[in-house]
Design a protein around this motif. Structure first.
Motif, short mmCIF file in Angstrom:
data_model
loop_
_atom_site.label_atom_id
_atom_site.label_comp_id
_atom_site.label_asym_id
_atom_site.label_seq_id
_atom_site.Cartn_x
_atom_site.Cartn_y
_atom_site.Cartn_z
N SER A 44 -19.91 50.78 -88.79
CA SER A 44 -18.84 51.04 -89.76
C SER A 44 -17.53 50.43 -89.29
O SER A 44 -16.76 49.90 -90.10
N ARG A 45 -17.26 50.49 -87.99
CA ARG A 45 -16.03 49.90 -87.48
C ARG A 45 -16.06 48.38 -87.61
O ARG A 45 -15.04 47.76 -87.92
N PHE A 46 -17.21 47.79 -87.36
CA PHE A 46 -17.34 46.34 -87.52
C PHE A 46 -17.08 45.93 -88.97
O PHE A 46 -16.37 44.97 -89.24
N LEU A 47 -17.63 46.69 -89.91
CA LEU A 47 -17.42 46.37 -91.32
C LEU A 47 -15.95 46.52 -91.70
O LEU A 47 -15.41 45.68 -92.43
N ARG A 48 -15.33 47.57 -91.20
CA ARG A 48 -13.97 47.90 -91.62
C ARG A 48 -12.92 47.02 -90.96
O ARG A 48 -11.97 46.57 -91.62
N GLN A 49 -13.05 46.77 -89.67
CA GLN A 49 -11.98 46.11 -88.93
C GLN A 49 -12.22 44.63 -88.65
O GLN A 49 -11.27 43.91 -88.32
#
Length: 270
Positions: A174-179
């Motif tokens: 999720s962090r990879f997708l978001r940031q």
């Protein structure tokens, strides 16, 4: 150093811009000129009377807000779903992935008019007739195939090594997708959002099919019917209302123009 536009491009620009010019001109022409049998591409006595009639309509402000709600909802929801779906189809390996990609293309080939009657009964069964939801949901569905197909190229353009490095550094999915992934494909998201915004804002077919009697839920395209009467059409009012309808799209286009150009360039590379 200055670059000259080829005559061909200038001619195309003039042809494309002329309907907009004629619409704006008709909005400012007095009634005598706009209804004349000899139309002229100019006016020496511009008048704001047509705009006064448009803004004097009691429901016009509500039409405007309803159009913004529909277009904004379609843009936000379809862009988010398309981003996640394009990431799944591009990055993940699962059964029927190719079939799913082909279905996205097939869905775009179905004429919208052929689905209006089935969608009417479906919205009726959902209890969404005479609500903005009956405009938002179909437009989201029709925007997704194009948006997903377009975003696949942007997601594919992000190196997988970057994703692996992010996981090694402790970043979750999720962090990879978001940031990381989201900022990198932002030009593509902007490009798809423009097309979604235009199609949702200009929607007349679904507004006419699904919003039947509740004028409080009408959108701007339906507002044109107030001025278009077969027996005595208000041509100036139609032109003025169309001009007002065009302004939000132009403002949105200008705000995202730079990212839109780079986004369309990425789509061509795909």
């Amino acid at each position: 150093m200055t670059t000259k536009l080829p005559g061909r491009q200038v001619a195309i620009a003039v042809v494309v811009a002329f309907p907009l010019y004629w619409m704006g001109l008709g909005a400012f022409k007095p009634a005598g000129e706009i209804e004349s049998d000899r139309p002229r591409p100019w006016t020496l006595s511009p008048s704001p009377d047509s705009f006064r009639r448009v803004f004097g309509q009691q429901e016009f402000g509500r039409y405007f807000v309803s159009s913004l709600v529909v277009a904004g909802s379609v843009v936000i929801v379809s862009t988010l779903i398309a981003f996640l779906a394009a990431t799944a189809v591009t990055r993940f390996r699962f059964r029927f992935r190719l079939t799913l990609s082909i279905m996205f293309l097939v869905a775009r080939m179905v004429p919208v008019e052929a689905l209006s009657i089935p969608l009417f009964f479906q919205m009726r069964d959902f209890g969404l007739l005479n609500t903005l939801g009956s405009l938002i949901l179909p437009r989201i569905a029709f925007s997704l195939p194009f948006a997903i197909r377009m975003l696949r190229g942007f997601v594919k353009g992000v190196p997988e090594a970057l994703e692996e490095a992010a996981y090694i550094d402790g970043a979750g999915r999720s962090r990879f997708l978001r940031q990381i992934l989201f900022p990198l494909v932002l030009p593509g998201l902007v490009a798809t959002s423009v097309f979604s915004f235009i199609s949702a804002r200009n929607d007349f077919l679904f507004a006419k099919s699904f919003i039947i009697s509740d004028t409080s839920q009408s959108t701007l395209p339906m507002a044109l019917l107030v001025f278009f009467k077969p027996a005595d059409p208000d041509r100036g009012g139609v032109m003025a209302a169309s001009t007002v309808m065009t302004i939000p799209g132009l403002v949105f286009f200008v705000l995202v123009l730079r990212r839109l150009v780079s986004g369309l360039g990425g789509a061509v590379k795909d």
